[in-house]
Design an enzyme around this catalytic site. Structure first.
Site, PDB file in Angstrom:
ATOM      1  CG  ASP A 191     -23.094-113.063  78.627  1.00 20.00           C
ATOM      2  OD1 ASP A 191     -23.325-112.550  77.517  1.00 20.00           O
ATOM      3  OD2 ASP A 191     -22.576-114.187  78.752  1.00 20.00           O
ATOM      4  CB  SER A 192     -27.008-113.754  76.156  1.00 21.31           C
ATOM      5  OG  SER A 192     -25.803-114.406  75.808  1.00 21.31           O
ATOM      6  CE1 TYR A 204     -30.420-112.558  75.611  1.00 25.85           C
ATOM      7  CE2 TYR A 204     -29.088-110.559  75.634  1.00 25.85           C
ATOM      8  CZ  TYR A 204     -30.053-111.352  76.218  1.00 25.85           C
ATOM      9  OH  TYR A 204     -30.645-110.963  77.393  1.00 25.85           O
ATOM     10  N   GLY A 205     -27.172-114.439  70.110  1.00 29.00           N
ATOM     11  CA  GLY A 205     -26.459-114.315  68.836  1.00 29.00           C
ATOM     12  C   GLY A 205     -27.225-114.753  67.613  1.00 29.00           C
ATOM     13  CB  CYS A 242     -23.326-109.911  76.099  1.00 25.54           C
ATOM     14  SG  CYS A 242     -24.238-110.763  74.786  1.00 25.54           S
ATOM     15  CB  THR A 250     -24.564-110.922  70.849  1.00 21.37           C
ATOM     16  OG1 THR A 250     -23.980-112.169  70.461  1.00 21.37           O
ATOM     17  CG2 THR A 250     -25.741-110.611  69.951  1.00 21.37           C
ATOM     18  CD  GLU A 305     -24.496-121.562  78.466  1.00 21.65           C
ATOM     19  OE1 GLU A 305     -25.120-122.112  79.375  1.00 21.65           O
ATOM     20  OE2 GLU A 305     -24.063-120.388  78.549  1.00 21.65           O
ATOM     21  CB  CYS A 317     -18.663-115.027  72.123  1.00 22.00           C
ATOM     22  SG  CYS A 317     -19.939-115.781  73.161  1.00 22.00           S
ATOM     23  CB  THR A 318     -18.005-113.299  77.610  1.00 23.19           C
ATOM     24  OG1 THR A 318     -19.433-113.347  77.487  1.00 23.19           O
ATOM     25  CG2 THR A 318     -17.532-111.860  77.466  1.00 23.19           C
ATOM     26  CG  HIS A 319     -20.559-118.538  76.264  1.00 25.58           C
ATOM     27  ND1 HIS A 319     -21.303-117.385  76.291  1.00 25.58           N
ATOM     28  CD2 HIS A 319     -21.297-119.479  76.921  1.00 25.58           C
ATOM     29  CE1 HIS A 319     -22.452-117.608  76.921  1.00 25.58           C
ATOM     30  NE2 HIS A 319     -22.464-118.863  77.319  1.00 25.58           N
TER      31      HIS A 319
END
Length: 275
Positions: A10-11, A42-43, A73, A75, A152, A186-188
């Site tokens: 992932d990013s 990355y987005g 990811c 994106t 984050e 988005c995996t976040h």
């Protein structure tokens, strides 16, 4: 049977939601995770840059003994589309196809919302993929670029006023459309699941792209008789292109507990030399 590891990249940290689900449903499998934390997000990048980063990430994964690669990811998955050959002769999946399959199966009123990075929403990939399954679906997509930095930086609590305000601003148009299914593209975003669920209401089903990719991988490896024959608990090896200490600290939020496994620093120069 195949005792090689499952590779996940992932990013940043979001792909750990896939790792968590993989470890839950396939506890004996070894997993290798790479988070490109030095180049997140990355987005906000161009399509060309995202493709270049994806090629480098896949090349890094292929340096290890992996039997399948998951681009956890949203994106990268959106830019690659439903390309199953992105890793050459190694089985590959992004989060796109597993997620839209789950969303189409869940919706009752035919109205699906999609939230993701600017690049994901700009690509229109989720809408295109959904319409290959069900042409009658109404889709509303909204870019939520602030969600990743919120996660984050730990602004994720259900009662966090900043997270609640940002979620309301982003999600209002989707809620107005009356969707009954919302793709967290988005995996976040699953780390903000409580905040998102509180605003959207109990009648809206949230689809975690990271979890769906893990379930897809399990079904694929089972169908191909590629599961490990080990009976002991598998190991997880982590790689990060930025601070190892920061990775360890932040990973706990995604994994729901203490990080168990080694974390190794990967220099950006090594990545750029791979593809």
């Amino acid at each position: 049977m195949n005792n090689s590891a499952i590779g996940v990249f992932d990013s940043g940290m979001g792909g750990l939601t896939s790792v968590k689900e993989l470890s839950r449903i396939m506890p004996n499998e070894n997993i290798i995770y790479f988070g490109d934390t030095a180049r997140i997000p990355y987005g906000t990048r161009s399509k060309e840059t995202i493709l270049k980063y994806a090629e480098q990430d896949i090349a890094f994964m292929k340096k290890h003994d992996v039997k399948m690669i998951i681009a956890a990811c949203g994106t990268v998955s959106s830019v690659l589309g439903m390309n199953k050959n992105a890793a050459g002769d190694i089985p590959f999946t992004g989060v796109l196809l597993p997620t839209v399959q789950a969303a189409c199966a869940k919706t009752k009123n035919g109205k699906i919302g999609v939230i993701g990075t600017a690049a994901t929403i700009r690509s229109g990939s989720y809408g295109k993929a959904i319409r290959t399954i069900r042409s009658d679906i109404s889709i509303t997509g909204i870019a939520c670029p602030m969600f990743v930095p919120l996660v984050e930086n730990g602004f994720t609590g259900r009662d966090n006023p900043v997270a609640k305000l940002v979620a309301e601003q982003y999600l209002a148009p989707i809620k107005k459309e009356g969707v009954d299914t919302l793709i967290l593209g988005c995996t976040h975003y699953p780390i903000l699941q409580d905040v998102i669920a509180d605003y959207m209401g109990k009648d809206v089903e949230l689809i975690s792209s990271g979890s769906e990719a893990a379930k897809y991988a399990c079904a694929f490896l089972t169908g191909k008789d590629m599961l490990t024959e080990r009976t002991e608990k598998g190991t997880v090896s982590f790689y990060s292109s930025d601070s190892v200490d920061m990775f360890r600290e932040n990973a706990q939020a995604f994994l729901g507990g203490q990080l168990c496994g080694t974390v190794t620093k990967v220099e950006t120069e090594e990545l750029t030399s791979l593809a």
